[in-house]
Write an enzyme that holds these catalytic residues in place. Structure first.
Site, PDB file in Angstrom:
ATOM      1  CD  GLU A 128      -3.004  -0.985   2.318  1.00  0.00           C
ATOM      2  OE1 GLU A 128      -4.183  -1.165   2.013  1.00  0.00           O
ATOM      3  OE2 GLU A 128      -2.638  -0.738   3.479  1.00  0.00           O
ATOM      4  CB  CYS A 172       3.050   7.444   3.262  1.00  0.00           C
ATOM      5  SG  CYS A 172       3.630   6.208   4.424  1.00  0.00           S
ATOM      6  CB  CYS A 181       7.631  -5.144   8.314  1.00  0.00           C
ATOM      7  SG  CYS A 181       8.882  -4.341   9.341  1.00  0.00           S
ATOM      8  CB  CYS A 214       6.808  -2.596  16.004  1.00  0.00           C
ATOM      9  SG  CYS A 214       8.488  -2.104  15.552  1.00  0.00           S
ATOM     10  CB  CYS A 252       3.460  -1.792  13.437  1.00  0.00           C
ATOM     11  SG  CYS A 252       3.526  -1.273  11.714  1.00  0.00           S
ATOM     12  CB  CYS A 261       1.392   6.089  11.641  1.00  0.00           C
ATOM     13  SG  CYS A 261       1.651   7.772  11.172  1.00  0.00           S
TER      14      CYS A 261
HETATM   15  N1  SAH Z   1       9.882   0.598   9.736  1.00  0.00           N
HETATM   16  C1  SAH Z   1      10.059   2.015   9.720  1.00  0.00           C
HETATM   17  C2  SAH Z   1       9.117   2.682   8.772  1.00  0.00           C
HETATM   18  C3  SAH Z   1       7.669   2.666   9.178  1.00  0.00           C
HETATM   19  S1  SAH Z   1       7.221   4.281   9.482  1.00  0.00           S
HETATM   20  C4  SAH Z   1       9.978   2.541  11.138  1.00  0.00           C
HETATM   21  O1  SAH Z   1       9.781   1.756  12.047  1.00  0.00           O
HETATM   22  O2  SAH Z   1      10.177   3.724  11.356  1.00  0.00           O
HETATM   23  C5  SAH Z   1       5.725   4.128  10.287  1.00  0.00           C
HETATM   24  C6  SAH Z   1       5.712   4.898  11.565  1.00  0.00           C
HETATM   25  O3  SAH Z   1       4.446   4.672  12.203  1.00  0.00           O
HETATM   26  C7  SAH Z   1       6.772   4.402  12.512  1.00  0.00           C
HETATM   27  O4  SAH Z   1       7.234   5.457  13.300  1.00  0.00           O
HETATM   28  C8  SAH Z   1       5.982   3.441  13.357  1.00  0.00           C
HETATM   29  O5  SAH Z   1       6.611   3.186  14.570  1.00  0.00           O
HETATM   30  C9  SAH Z   1       4.670   4.173  13.487  1.00  0.00           C
HETATM   31  N2  SAH Z   1       3.567   3.305  13.841  1.00  0.00           N
HETATM   32  C10 SAH Z   1       3.449   1.976  13.629  1.00  0.00           C
HETATM   33  N3  SAH Z   1       2.289   1.524  14.101  1.00  0.00           N
HETATM   34  C11 SAH Z   1       1.650   2.583  14.627  1.00  0.00           C
HETATM   35  C12 SAH Z   1       0.388   2.736  15.253  1.00  0.00           C
HETATM   36  N4  SAH Z   1      -0.426   1.706  15.440  1.00  0.00           N
HETATM   37  N5  SAH Z   1       0.055   3.977  15.642  1.00  0.00           N
HETATM   38  C13 SAH Z   1       0.876   5.016  15.437  1.00  0.00           C
HETATM   39  N6  SAH Z   1       2.061   4.936  14.845  1.00  0.00           N
HETATM   40  C14 SAH Z   1       2.448   3.719  14.447  1.00  0.00           C
END
Ligand code: SAH
Length: 342
Positions: free
Chosen positions: A91, A104, A111, A115, A118, A332
């Site tokens: 996406e 974005c 991935c 985390c 996510c 995000c």
């Molecule tokens: N893998 C990279 C790129 C992803 S960026 C990274 O970790 O930075 C996506 C951003 O959204 C990251 O900062 C991630 O930590 C954040 N993110 C992931 N899940 C989220 C959620 N449920 N709510 C808010 N932010 C989230």
């Protein structure tokens, strides 16, 4: 097996053109065609037929198919689900801001960072995206939507620094004056904090913005929600961020998703301020977006306000990220690699 021609750097394409005995201006013509979104060599009308056929027998052009397109009723955010040449899907999201539009993009199919908050990591990583497949998201989103894209964030599905070579190649392509010509200062790369790759990136001295997904100021909290923290702890990561700044002169942007009862107490705010006070940086607070498979909840407004105030009182630059596209699961951490789940 045919090779992916759009992933080639300008200089590599020039070598190929040279080997066919064709004049050098052909490189520029072919590069421009590829970066304007042609679907086949036959569309390259100013290239001699013989050369087009020669290219066609050795190379292919990636063209993603739009499997799904959703437009937010709230803010005009557009989300695309692309089907890649091998049937995998990823996406991307276009967000409209006053100063222009940002896309974005995803860098991997899935991935492997795991985390806890996510959606993109559910089901693990399938494969890395090739450079052209990252570029195609920008190119074909612009063509389909008619929206001029001025900024790019590598914040979609995947960990960009876990696909380092293809991501660096993508940056060179998208930044090229005869391609999309998007300036490095209009690009942000977000990472969960792979220290050795951040150091490698620093050596390139690109003028992009490095965003670091910090989400906690101490190892105990961060390890609970981000497995990568077992490998590179908070202090090691912050030291690396300071090295990055001293090499590139670019301020780090820290992302911090506020999770109820996990990382949002006054203690966390004080500790965060203490730990980053000597790092040239900016904190981007995000209210956690809910992912249905996870029990984690966003912080309540009052805690978010307290947290922000503590950072401000400690002279930390802080902003709260606006939530866009929430009606189409485009915020995000909500992007997914599979069809039908959202
Ligand atoms: N893998 C990279 C790129 C992803 S960026 C990274 O970790 O930075 C996506 C951003 O959204 C990251 O900062 C991630 O930590 C954040 N993110 C992931 N899940 C989220 C959620 N449920 N709510 C808010 N932010 C989230």
């Amino acid at each position: 097996m045919k090779q992916n021609i759009k992933s080639l750097l300008y200089e590599e394409l020039a070598e190929i053109v040279k080997s066919t005995g064709q004049p050098q201006f052909r490189t520029n013509q072919i590069f421009k065609w590829l970066h304007s979104g042609v679907r086949s060599f036959s569309e390259m009308t100013n290239i001699p037929k013989g050369l087009r056929e020669q290219l066609d027998s050795h190379y292919f052009i990636t063209v993603p198919i739009i499997r799904k397109k959703l437009v937010s009723m709230l803010d005009g955010t557009v989300k695309y689900l692309w089907e890649l040449y091998d049937g995998n899907t990823v996406e991307s999201v276009i967000m409209k801001y006053e100063y222009g539009s940002t896309i974005c993009v995803s860098t991997q199919v899935g991935c492997r960072m795991g985390c806890a908050f996510c959606a993109s990591t559910l089901g693990g990583k399938v494969r890395d995206l090739e450079a052209s497949e990252i570029l195609d998201q920008v190119l074909f989103a612009e063509i389909d939507s008619g929206i001029k894209i001025s900024n790019i964030v590598l914040m979609g599905i995947g960990e960009p620094l876990d696909n380092y070579d293809n991501v660096i190649r993508f940056l060179a392509l998208v930044n090229h004056k005869d391609g999309m010509n998007i300036g490095m200062r209009h690009i942000s790369l977000s990472t969960c904090g792979i220290v050795e790759k951040i150091d490698k990136l620093a050596d390139l001295n690109l003028q992009l913005t490095l965003s670091v997904s910090l989400h906690a100021p101490d190892d105990e909290t961060r390890t609970k929600i981000m497995p990568i923290n077992r490998k590179y702890g908070v202090d090691e990561l912050l030291l690396c961020c300071r090295r990055y700044f001293s090499k590139t002169g670019r301020r780090i942007s820290f992302e911090y998703a506020m999770i109820d009862g996990v990382n949002d107490t006054e203690h966390h705010a004080e500790l965060l301020a203490e730990k980053i006070k000597n790092t040239s940086s900016h904190v981007n607070l995000i209210s956690l977006n809910q992912v249905k498979e996870s029990p984690l909840q966003p912080s309540i407004a009052e805690n978010m306000k307290k947290f922000t105030d503590i950072l401000k009182n400690n002279n930390i630059n802080v902003t709260v990220r606006r939530k866009l596209g929430s009606d189409i699961d485009a915020s995000c951490g909500q992007l997914r690699r599979s069809v039908g789940e959202n």
